[in-house]
Design an enzyme around this catalytic site. Sequence first.
Site, PDB file in Angstrom:
ATOM      1  N   ARG A  93       1.023  -1.510   0.052  1.00  8.20           N
ATOM      2  CA  ARG A  93       0.318  -0.126   0.363  1.00  8.20           C
ATOM      3  C   ARG A  93       1.077   1.302   0.052  1.00  8.20           C
ATOM      4  O   ARG A  93       1.639   1.180   0.742  1.00  8.20           O
ATOM      5  CB  ARG A  93      -0.685   0.080   1.253  1.00  8.20           C
ATOM      6  CG  ARG A  93      -2.313  -0.974   1.459  1.00  8.20           C
ATOM      7  CD  ARG A  93      -3.156  -0.905   0.794  1.00  8.20           C
ATOM      8  NE  ARG A  93      -3.747   0.680   0.807  1.00  8.20           N
ATOM      9  CZ  ARG A  93      -4.613   0.830   0.050  1.00  8.20           C
ATOM     10  NH1 ARG A  93      -5.021   0.490  -0.802  1.00  8.20           N
ATOM     11  NH2 ARG A  93      -5.165   2.277   0.112  1.00  8.20           N
ATOM     12  N   ILE A  94       0.404   2.609  -0.815  1.00  6.37           N
ATOM     13  CA  ILE A  94       1.068   3.675  -0.720  1.00  6.37           C
ATOM     14  C   ILE A  94       0.646   4.512   0.600  1.00  6.37           C
ATOM     15  O   ILE A  94      -0.454   4.386   0.490  1.00  6.37           O
ATOM     16  CB  ILE A  94       1.485   4.060  -2.055  1.00  6.37           C
ATOM     17  CG1 ILE A  94       1.886   3.452  -2.975  1.00  6.37           C
ATOM     18  CG2 ILE A  94       1.620   5.916  -2.134  1.00  6.37           C
ATOM     19  CD1 ILE A  94       1.247   4.675  -4.274  1.00  6.37           C
ATOM     20  N   LEU A  95       1.204   5.052   0.968  1.00  9.10           N
ATOM     21  CA  LEU A  95       0.847   4.900   2.741  1.00  9.10           C
ATOM     22  C   LEU A  95       0.500   6.805   2.469  1.00  9.10           C
ATOM     23  O   LEU A  95       1.130   6.985   1.844  1.00  9.10           O
ATOM     24  CB  LEU A  95       2.112   5.339   4.310  1.00  9.10           C
ATOM     25  CG  LEU A  95       1.439   3.178   3.894  1.00  9.10           C
ATOM     26  CD1 LEU A  95       3.253   3.051   4.963  1.00  9.10           C
ATOM     27  CD2 LEU A  95       0.915   2.737   4.491  1.00  9.10           C
ATOM     28  N   SER A 138      17.631  -3.216   0.113  1.00 11.30           N
ATOM     29  CA  SER A 138      17.481  -1.659   1.190  1.00 11.30           C
ATOM     30  C   SER A 138      16.348  -1.679   2.124  1.00 11.30           C
ATOM     31  O   SER A 138      15.295  -1.249   2.330  1.00 11.30           O
ATOM     32  CB  SER A 138      17.679  -0.473  -0.021  1.00 11.30           C
ATOM     33  OG  SER A 138      18.334  -0.333  -1.002  1.00 11.30           O
ATOM     34  N   THR A 143       9.227   7.574   4.961  1.00  9.67           N
ATOM     35  CA  THR A 143       9.610   9.349   4.731  1.00  9.67           C
ATOM     36  C   THR A 143       8.151   9.582   3.790  1.00  9.67           C
ATOM     37  O   THR A 143       7.594   8.256   2.959  1.00  9.67           O
ATOM     38  CB  THR A 143      10.163  10.590   4.309  1.00  9.67           C
ATOM     39  OG1 THR A 143      10.834   9.922   2.967  1.00  9.67           O
ATOM     40  CG2 THR A 143      11.569  10.047   5.303  1.00  9.67           C
ATOM     41  N   GLU A 145       8.264  10.637   0.664  1.00  4.77           N
ATOM     42  CA  GLU A 145       8.643  10.220  -0.916  1.00  4.77           C
ATOM     43  C   GLU A 145       9.417   9.037  -0.771  1.00  4.77           C
ATOM     44  O   GLU A 145       9.991   7.880   0.043  1.00  4.77           O
ATOM     45  CB  GLU A 145      10.428  10.988  -0.899  1.00  4.77           C
ATOM     46  CG  GLU A 145      10.898  10.545  -1.687  1.00  4.77           C
ATOM     47  CD  GLU A 145      12.396  11.204  -2.149  1.00  4.77           C
ATOM     48  OE1 GLU A 145      13.265  10.531  -3.642  1.00  4.77           O
ATOM     49  OE2 GLU A 145      13.318  11.661  -1.716  1.00  4.77           O
ATOM     50  N   LEU A 146       8.535   8.057  -1.977  1.00  5.63           N
ATOM     51  CA  LEU A 146       7.984   6.908  -2.194  1.00  5.63           C
ATOM     52  C   LEU A 146       9.507   6.209  -2.201  1.00  5.63           C
ATOM     53  O   LEU A 146      10.352   6.352  -2.814  1.00  5.63           O
ATOM     54  CB  LEU A 146       7.613   6.627  -3.445  1.00  5.63           C
ATOM     55  CG  LEU A 146       7.204   4.824  -3.673  1.00  5.63           C
ATOM     56  CD1 LEU A 146       6.319   4.393  -2.791  1.00  5.63           C
ATOM     57  CD2 LEU A 146       6.133   5.108  -5.116  1.00  5.63           C
ATOM     58  N   ASP A 147       9.836   5.199  -1.262  1.00  6.24           N
ATOM     59  CA  ASP A 147      11.347   4.856  -1.385  1.00  6.24           C
ATOM     60  C   ASP A 147      12.643   5.790  -1.076  1.00  6.24           C
ATOM     61  O   ASP A 147      13.084   5.004  -1.691  1.00  6.24           O
ATOM     62  CB  ASP A 147      11.553   3.818  -2.269  1.00  6.24           C
ATOM     63  CG  ASP A 147      10.010   2.000  -2.790  1.00  6.24           C
ATOM     64  OD1 ASP A 147       9.960   2.330  -1.620  1.00  6.24           O
ATOM     65  OD2 ASP A 147       9.743   2.110  -3.793  1.00  6.24           O
ATOM     66  N   GLN A 175      19.479 -11.844   1.686  1.00  6.42           N
ATOM     67  CA  GLN A 175      19.870 -11.331   2.211  1.00  6.42           C
ATOM     68  C   GLN A 175      18.900 -10.272   3.010  1.00  6.42           C
ATOM     69  O   GLN A 175      19.080  -9.261   3.912  1.00  6.42           O
ATOM     70  CB  GLN A 175      20.585  -9.867   1.100  1.00  6.42           C
ATOM     71  CG  GLN A 175      22.105 -11.138   0.638  1.00  6.42           C
ATOM     72  CD  GLN A 175      22.839 -11.704   0.847  1.00  6.42           C
ATOM     73  OE1 GLN A 175      22.933 -10.740   2.188  1.00  6.42           O
ATOM     74  NE2 GLN A 175      23.172 -12.849   0.982  1.00  6.42           N
TER      75      GLN A 175
END
Length: 215
Positions: A93-95, A138, A143, A145-147, A175
Amino acid sequence: MADSCNAVVLVSGSGSNLQALIDSQGGGNPLRIRAVISNRADAYGLTRAKNAGIATQVLDHRTYEGREAFDGALMEAIDVFQPHLVILAGFMRILTPAFVRHYEGRLLNIHPSLLPRHKGLHTHRRVLEARDNEHGCSVHFVTEELDGGPLVIQAVVPVQPGDSEESLALRVYLQEHRIYPQAVRWFAEGRLRLTPEGALLDGEKLPATGHLIRT
């Protein structure tokens, strides 16, 4: 940080990173996963949580009027557990900005690329299409800003001749299961924090790449 670090984990799928985090508990690790919440009732991560005796909850985003309403309900569900940390483990989901601000400095995500390269989806395919020599994963603070939040730790995986999306993904997953528990433990131990200057580990500002591991 308190003697234990209460965490809530958000999942949408199989929950392999969740399993790595569950397995990392104990042995002096202050992490205590209090709940696992999913936007999908069929997410296998819920089964992993139940098998570990962890509380679970489903909030189906399709039943809410838009992202703001869903994120508001999600915040209410999370805050019942008073978490020190909210962990995104394949939460698709994009928060909303309001959600991200509410958990500022205590919201971590893992992404299957060497950020800032290949933000978003289909990273393994895009790495192969770009003929990159290296791939990886990673962990970063979230924040608006996406990723794009400050990096904590990255693991670098060489791209091998003849790699497919599947073979590359498998090596990256290994990893992910290594670095996510490490980053979360640093936070749980009070060693990792987010400041206006960026991510600090043991009081020292991490480089732009985060703590870098080469495999």
